[in-house]
Design a protein around this motif. Structure first.
Motif, PDB file in Angstrom:
ATOM      1  N   LYS A 143      20.755  -1.263 -24.132  1.00  0.00           N
ATOM      2  CA  LYS A 143      21.381  -1.789 -22.911  1.00  0.00           C
ATOM      3  C   LYS A 143      21.230  -0.820 -21.727  1.00  0.00           C
ATOM      4  O   LYS A 143      21.039  -1.253 -20.592  1.00  0.00           O
TER       5      LYS A 143
ATOM      6  N   THR B  41      21.061  -9.020 -23.324  1.00  0.00           N
ATOM      7  CA  THR B  41      22.106  -8.268 -22.627  1.00  0.00           C
ATOM      8  C   THR B  41      21.767  -8.056 -21.155  1.00  0.00           C
ATOM      9  O   THR B  41      22.645  -8.019 -20.301  1.00  0.00           O
TER      10      THR B  41
ATOM     11  N   GLU C 169      26.923  -8.594 -21.936  1.00  0.00           N
ATOM     12  CA  GLU C 169      26.978  -7.142 -22.044  1.00  0.00           C
ATOM     13  C   GLU C 169      28.411  -6.654 -22.023  1.00  0.00           C
ATOM     14  O   GLU C 169      28.781  -5.753 -22.784  1.00  0.00           O
TER      15      GLU C 169
END
Length: 544
Positions: A493, A533, A540
């Motif tokens: 991420k 994400t 997220e």
């Protein structure tokens, strides 16, 4: 019925072997097929096979490395290699690892059945030898003379001048490998299902069976001096030139002995290990520490290997033991509230376990509780609570563990509820925090192992496994995998690192295996997770 597992990276091979054999006809229960060694070892934590059929060439963990893990962790499991003609070098390594047999691919169902029948006969013979009472009688008659046992018992219980000790060791032809010594004490918990029906002779034979197995696992080429003392405990004196080596040897051999007795004799023992000494005279103190460690069975339960190093640290937090329990229990008795009586007993036992106080102090607190029970029922028929009202506490001292005390207390209070789920004491909790911290700092090291963590926190592997699972709700492997996957999610991420770079950062040498584990835990591949994400900010936030 013996348990068997198959490990091969080719699904058609696994399914073909599974369908080829009528397992029950050959005395086997099929546990399942696994694609690689990692999957197999994870499954073996829940159910240990007696026999493993494994291919040599597999991804992630080959058959040789899997066999090495099995030999170290499950010494009684036999391995049969499935190999091709081009695997000769691997086959040589397998022989060094004492693999039971190997089959050359392709092989026929007749060949496989023949090997299965052969290994079953050998395993049957191993069990028969351990249970053969006639053989045990013969070995009993050929045991060490009484004078030798008396000397060894005196050696571990009272101080002897070095000159006299050396002279008697020579007289009895007892040889120490080195000056550093450690005492190990093995005590039968109970005889399991046999306890109620055994005669005195049968019990003596079972005690000797324990002695015989200890002699096989710790004596002989291991150098241990084995004898049985007057209290039906088996004592072992291990020696070496190095204190650290002899202590580690005592731990590994004790765990092997515990497993062997449970496997072959179908009952359990608890083993206490003393502190290592730098001279034979120091064996007296080591023996005392081993007996003290054995007393902690009262708190930890049966079927354990225990050392005081697992339990004792400085600055122990003081736990208030008695007043609140007494009040709750007496109030429940007087009001006749069965549920509250049950809860008070469970709280009492739980806190005694967490306190890790010595066994005699535990008896003291339970004694006070029982006297409170007697006082609470004055004027009633005391036989409702105690079988012998004139001496109500005599039975208490016959129990070996707090779990048995709990059942007894529930019995005398006329309650029938399940056993409590105990939590470990502040000492164990602090060590588990240390273990978690160590794992979080070192999870990126692909070689991190349970033994590494145990050495860091100074806890034996058998004890660590029990406490860590109770503390985290996960096994060691499950915990490390979760930490690694969570870190991988964060890197996917927050960074632009490649998948293979993230695999390396989270402790996986093989990116393909990393992807397999990640998808298994997250439900999507690393690439899909990153895309999802980044394209869905709300997702997220939910992941965080």
């Amino acid at each position: 019925m013996y348990k068997i597992a198959i490990i091969d990276d080719e699904e058609e091979v696994r399914e073909g072997i599974e369908d080829l054999i009528q397992w029950k006809d050959h005395g086997f229960e099929f546990l399942g097929g696994f694609e690689n060694g990692n999957e197999a070892l994870e499954a073996f934590e829940n159910q240990i096979p007696d026999l493993v059929l494994t291919d040599i060439c597999m991804p992630f963990m080959d058959g040789i490395e899997l066999t090495r893990h099995i030999a170290n962790k499950y010494p009684f499991t036999k391995v049969i290699m499935l190999t091709g003609y081009d695997d000769f070098e691997y086959s040589q390594q397998a022989i060094k690892l004492r693999v039971y047999d190997y089959l050359l691919k392709p092989f026929s169902s007749k060949q496989l059945r023949s090997v299965l029948d052969k290994v079953k006969l050998e395993m049957d013979e191993e069990y028969r030898q351990k249970e053969d009472l006639n053989k045990l009688k013969l070995q009993l008659n050929q045991s060490l003379p009484l004078l030798k046992e008396r000397f060894l018992e005196n050696m571990v219980t009272s101080y002897t001048k070095i000159e006299e000790l050396t002279e008697k060791l020579d007289f009895f032809n007892i040889r120490l490998i080195g000056a550093c010594c450690v005492a190990v004490v093995i005590d039968v918990d109970d005889f399991g299902e046999r306890s109620m029906s055994q005669t005195v002779t049968e019990k003596e034979l079972m005690y000797f069976a324990v002695y015989n197995i200890v002699e096989e696992t710790m004596g002989g080429d291991k150098g241990g001096i084995v004898f049985r003392n007057r209290f039906d405990k088996v004592v072992v004196i291990l020696s070496s030139e190095d204190k650290t080596h002899v202590y580690e040897l005592a731990q590994s051999l004790s765990e092997e002995t515990r497993q062997c007795i449970e496997k072959f004799l179908k009952f359990t023992v608890t083993i206490g290990i003393g502190d290592p000494s730098s001279s034979p005279q120091g064996i007296v103190n080591s023996f005392q520490k081993a007996i003290a460690a054995l007393d902690y069975r009262f708190l930890l339960g049966k079927n354990n290997v225990i050392t005081l190093a697992d339990l004792e640290v400085n600055n122990r937090t003081r736990i208030e033991i008695y007043p609140e329990w007494e009040k709750k229990l007496i109030l429940a008795i007087k009001t006749g509230t069965g549920k509250e009586v049950n809860a008070a007993i469970e709280e009492c036992i739980r806190n005694l376990k967490q306190s890790f106080i010595p066994m005699q102090r535990c008896y003291f607190y339970i004694h006070k509780i029982c006297l409170s029970l007697v006082e609470a029922v004055i004027g009633f028929d005391e036989t409702i609570i105690f079988e012998d009202p004139l001496n109500p506490l005599a039975e208490m001292y016959s129990f070996k563990t707090l779990d048995e005390i709990e059942l007894w207390l529930k019995k005398i209070c006329k309650q029938a509820v399940g056993v409590i789920c105990s939590q470990r004491n502040n000492i164990s909790m602090s060590k588990m925090v240390m273990a978690e911290s160590y794992i979080k700092e070192n999870f990126s090291n692909e070689m991190i192992s349970l033994n590494d963590v145990c050495r860091h926190v100074h806890i034996s592997p058998s004890y660590f496994g029990t406490v860590f699972k109770a503390h985290t709700g996960e096994t060691f492997i499950e915990y490390v995998t979760r930490i690694r996957v969570e870190k991988a999610m964060e890197l996917l991420k927050r960074t632009d690192l490649k998948t293979y770079e993230i695999a390396h950062e989270t402790g996986y040498k093989d990116p393909h295996y990393f992807s397999l584990i990640f998808k298994k835990k997250a439900g999507v591949s690393p690439t899909e997770y990153r895309e999802k994400t980044r394209s869905d900010p709300q997702h997220e936030v939910e992941e965080d």
